[in-house]
Design an enzyme around this catalytic site. Structure first.
Site, PDB file in Angstrom:
ATOM      1  NE  ARG A 151       5.204  17.042   5.350  1.00  0.00           N
ATOM      2  CZ  ARG A 151       5.724  16.964   6.564  1.00  0.00           C
ATOM      3  NH1 ARG A 151       5.008  17.275   7.596  1.00  0.00           N
ATOM      4  NH2 ARG A 151       6.949  16.544   6.725  1.00  0.00           N
ATOM      5  NE  ARG A 187       1.109  15.206  11.632  1.00  0.00           N
ATOM      6  CZ  ARG A 187       2.299  15.407  12.183  1.00  0.00           C
ATOM      7  NH1 ARG A 187       2.601  14.841  13.325  1.00  0.00           N
ATOM      8  NH2 ARG A 187       3.175  16.196  11.597  1.00  0.00           N
ATOM      9  NE  ARG A 195       0.766   8.730  10.982  1.00  0.00           N
ATOM     10  CZ  ARG A 195       1.246   7.790  11.788  1.00  0.00           C
ATOM     11  NH1 ARG A 195       0.647   6.629  11.902  1.00  0.00           N
ATOM     12  NH2 ARG A 195       2.358   8.023  12.477  1.00  0.00           N
ATOM     13  CG  ASP A 220       8.992  11.517   4.946  1.00  0.00           C
ATOM     14  OD1 ASP A 220       8.167  12.369   5.310  1.00  0.00           O
ATOM     15  OD2 ASP A 220      10.206  11.562   5.267  1.00  0.00           O
ATOM     16  CE1 TYR A 261      15.068  15.337   9.832  1.00  0.00           C
ATOM     17  CE2 TYR A 261      15.234  15.761   7.478  1.00  0.00           C
ATOM     18  CZ  TYR A 261      14.662  16.031   8.708  1.00  0.00           C
ATOM     19  OH  TYR A 261      13.689  16.983   8.818  1.00  0.00           O
TER      20      TYR A 261
HETATM   21  O1  CP3 Z   1       1.225  16.388   0.757  1.00  0.00           O
HETATM   22  C1  CP3 Z   1       2.418  16.173   1.012  1.00  0.00           C
HETATM   23  O2  CP3 Z   1       3.298  17.038   0.866  1.00  0.00           O
HETATM   24  C2  CP3 Z   1       2.736  14.780   1.509  1.00  0.00           C
HETATM   25  C3  CP3 Z   1       4.031  14.185   1.155  1.00  0.00           C
HETATM   26  C4  CP3 Z   1       5.202  14.578   2.045  1.00  0.00           C
HETATM   27  C5  CP3 Z   1       5.413  14.197   3.407  1.00  0.00           C
HETATM   28  N1  CP3 Z   1       6.651  14.586   3.775  1.00  0.00           N
HETATM   29  C6  CP3 Z   1       4.459  13.455   4.247  1.00  0.00           C
HETATM   30  C7  CP3 Z   1       4.630  13.441   5.717  1.00  0.00           C
HETATM   31  C8  CP3 Z   1       6.327  15.290   1.647  1.00  0.00           C
HETATM   32  C9  CP3 Z   1       6.586  15.979   0.308  1.00  0.00           C
HETATM   33  C10 CP3 Z   1       7.236  15.271   2.750  1.00  0.00           C
HETATM   34  C11 CP3 Z   1       8.580  15.865   2.676  1.00  0.00           C
HETATM   35  C12 CP3 Z   1       9.410  15.904   3.869  1.00  0.00           C
HETATM   36  N2  CP3 Z   1       9.544  14.953   4.844  1.00  0.00           N
HETATM   37  C13 CP3 Z   1      10.347  16.933   4.126  1.00  0.00           C
HETATM   38  C14 CP3 Z   1      10.614  18.127   3.246  1.00  0.00           C
HETATM   39  C15 CP3 Z   1       9.639  19.219   3.428  1.00  0.00           C
HETATM   40  C16 CP3 Z   1       9.837  20.041   4.697  1.00  0.00           C
HETATM   41  O3  CP3 Z   1       8.932  19.966   5.547  1.00  0.00           O
HETATM   42  O4  CP3 Z   1      10.841  20.735   4.826  1.00  0.00           O
HETATM   43  C17 CP3 Z   1      10.989  16.608   5.343  1.00  0.00           C
HETATM   44  C18 CP3 Z   1      12.030  17.433   6.052  1.00  0.00           C
HETATM   45  C19 CP3 Z   1      10.466  15.356   5.778  1.00  0.00           C
HETATM   46  C20 CP3 Z   1      10.894  14.570   6.977  1.00  0.00           C
HETATM   47  C21 CP3 Z   1       9.795  14.372   7.935  1.00  0.00           C
HETATM   48  N3  CP3 Z   1       8.652  13.631   7.669  1.00  0.00           N
HETATM   49  C22 CP3 Z   1       9.707  14.822   9.259  1.00  0.00           C
HETATM   50  C23 CP3 Z   1      10.759  15.676   9.953  1.00  0.00           C
HETATM   51  C24 CP3 Z   1       8.496  14.358   9.780  1.00  0.00           C
HETATM   52  C25 CP3 Z   1       8.019  14.479  11.216  1.00  0.00           C
HETATM   53  C26 CP3 Z   1       7.515  15.811  11.514  1.00  0.00           C
HETATM   54  C27 CP3 Z   1       6.096  15.943  11.103  1.00  0.00           C
HETATM   55  O5  CP3 Z   1       5.778  16.903  10.383  1.00  0.00           O
HETATM   56  O6  CP3 Z   1       5.318  15.102  11.507  1.00  0.00           O
HETATM   57  C28 CP3 Z   1       7.824  13.657   8.757  1.00  0.00           C
HETATM   58  C29 CP3 Z   1       6.514  12.985   8.846  1.00  0.00           C
HETATM   59  C30 CP3 Z   1       5.507  13.220   7.774  1.00  0.00           C
HETATM   60  N4  CP3 Z   1       5.796  13.265   6.434  1.00  0.00           N
HETATM   61  C31 CP3 Z   1       4.110  13.351   7.950  1.00  0.00           C
HETATM   62  C32 CP3 Z   1       3.550  13.488   6.668  1.00  0.00           C
HETATM   63  C33 CP3 Z   1       2.096  13.604   6.320  1.00  0.00           C
HETATM   64  C34 CP3 Z   1       3.360  13.286   9.282  1.00  0.00           C
HETATM   65  C35 CP3 Z   1       3.467  11.916   9.820  1.00  0.00           C
HETATM   66  C36 CP3 Z   1       2.316  11.476  10.673  1.00  0.00           C
HETATM   67  O7  CP3 Z   1       1.153  11.502  10.226  1.00  0.00           O
HETATM   68  O8  CP3 Z   1       2.577  11.015  11.786  1.00  0.00           O
END
Ligand code: CP3
Length: 344
Positions: free
Chosen positions: A25, A29, A38, A75, A151
């Site tokens: 990540r 944010r 965003r 994602d 999920y």
């Molecule tokens: O730099 C990076 O790593 C960006 C790419 C990336 C994102 N998600 C962007 C994202 C990667 C590699 C992921 C993987 C991801 N997504 C996982 C595996 C890693 C982990 O955390 O265990 C999982 C479980 C997800 C599913 C997911 N995506 C959830 C549960 C959420 C909501 C919770 C949260 O953290 O906001 C997301 C949203 C998400 N994915 C955001 C980002 C930058 C935030 C969204 C926003 O800006 O509103």
């Protein structure tokens, strides 16, 4: 040349003076630059569907912190979305599925996975690859079949995924079919990312911790093993290093090393494992608890040094966090941490 980059060398278990660094990540944010982009999108997935924006977001942490690897901005839930489960990200709630898997028939009537539905991801990969300096590797990724199934069945995030665990216990046969469909989809998806320019692949088994040891093999690791086998058997993807991240699985790490992944990405709590038996078998990535980045510089330094001391003689060690950067972390602490590791 990508092959000479410290990150690829570490993935080939070469001993290095300074570990390569990137962060799960790293785009997100916590960065004001990310929040500015965003704010132009209501739904997070709409933003992921714009390859130019994904490129801009993936480059932000590279430009700001000079990291050793870039990760595709996207994602893991793009695959369930392509299966027609209609994924949305609701403010403050995380992902919500408008068509979750609730009954056997929902799996039986799933459409064929069409890899072209995820063209926007492959385009993002090629845009990022073109924007990156030629010596910085690009990581493509997917969720593990189990994590995607969890999920999809739960219909979103949950503390304990009780509905999912109940569903798979009562519908083992059809769950197996769903996991196989997801495994095949993950393979084509990752292969297309490689064709578009990804140099490394990471598989995120973020919900490995939900399963008992026996169920972990049956519902998750078996399918991860199959996915890795497919990647290693295809001439297009055979030489691409694979990183496996599993959150607190209830099996010994050596069992994960036998998946033939090239690197194990350790969750932050996995700090008492016997690394001697992993040496020579697999690279290690990790695993500072991201929560320490909310504490004082002294604490960050102490905890980071503990990890660097532990892995200093480990051939193929990559510095990373034990899970993703959270939105409340100060970007200045990411800079501090990166400098700390490089000057150790
Ligand atoms: O730099 C990076 O790593 C960006 C790419 C990336 C994102 N998600 C962007 C994202 C990667 C590699 C992921 C993987 C991801 N997504 C996982 C595996 C890693 C982990 O955390 O265990 C999982 C479980 C997800 C599913 C997911 N995506 C959830 C549960 C959420 C909501 C919770 C949260 O953290 O906001 C997301 C949203 C998400 N994915 C955001 C980002 C930058 C935030 C969204 C926003 O800006 O509103």
């Amino acid at each position: 040349m990508i092959e000479n980059s410290p990150f690829i060398k570490a993935l080939k278990k070469e001993p290095l003076e300074i570990p390569p660094i990137w962060y799960m990540r790293q785009a997100g944010r916590y960065m004001p630059e990310y929040r500015a982009v965003r704010s132009k999108f209501k739904n997070f997935l709409d933003m992921c569907k714009n390859p130019d924006v994904c490129c801009e977001l993936a480059m932000q942490p590279i430009d700001k912190f000079k990291l050793d690897a870039s990760i595709l901005f996207s994602d893991i839930l793009t695959i369930p979305d392509a299966f027609g489960l209609k994924v949305e990200f609701v403010e403050g709630e995380g992902p919500v599925f408008r068509n979750p898997i609730r009954k056997r028939i929902d799996i039986e009537s799933l459409p064929e996975f069409n890899p072209d539905d995820l063209d926007y991801v492959y385009k993002a990969v090629s845009n990022i690859r073109s924007a990156l300096p030629s010596h910085i590797p690009l990581i493509g990724f997917c969720g593990s079949p189990w994590t995607l199934a969890a999920y999809s069945i739960e219909g979103g995030s949950s503390k304990d995924f009780a509905f999912t665990r109940n569903f798979v216990a009562e519908n083992a046969d059809i769950s197996e079919i769903f996991l196989e469909k997801l495994t095949n989809a993950c393979f084509i998806y990752l292969k297309n990312q490689v064709i578009s320019g990804a140099n490394v692949l990471q598989i995120f088994d973020s919900w490995a911790n939900l399963l008992s040891e026996a169920d972990y093999f049956k519902y998750s690791l078996k399918h991860i093993n199959k996915l890795i086998h497919m990647i290693k058997s295809d001439p297009i993807t055979a030489d691409i290093p694979i990183i496996l991240f599993a959150r607190e699985p209830k099996c010994e790490p050596i069992v994960l090393a036998d998946s033939s992944a090239d690197c194990l990405s350790l969750f932050w709590s996995m700090d008492t494992i016997d690394i001697n038996q992993l040496k020579s078998k697999i690279s290690i990535q990790g695993n500072l608890n991201p929560a320490f980045l909310l504490e004082s510089r002294d604490t960050i330094k102490r905890e980071t040094y503990k990890i660097l001391d532990r892995y200093k003689n480990y051939p193929g060690y990559i510095f990373n966090l034990g899970h993703g950067i959270t939105p409340n972390i100060d970007p200045e602490n990411i800079k501090y941490l990166t400098d700390l590791v490089r000057s150790y």
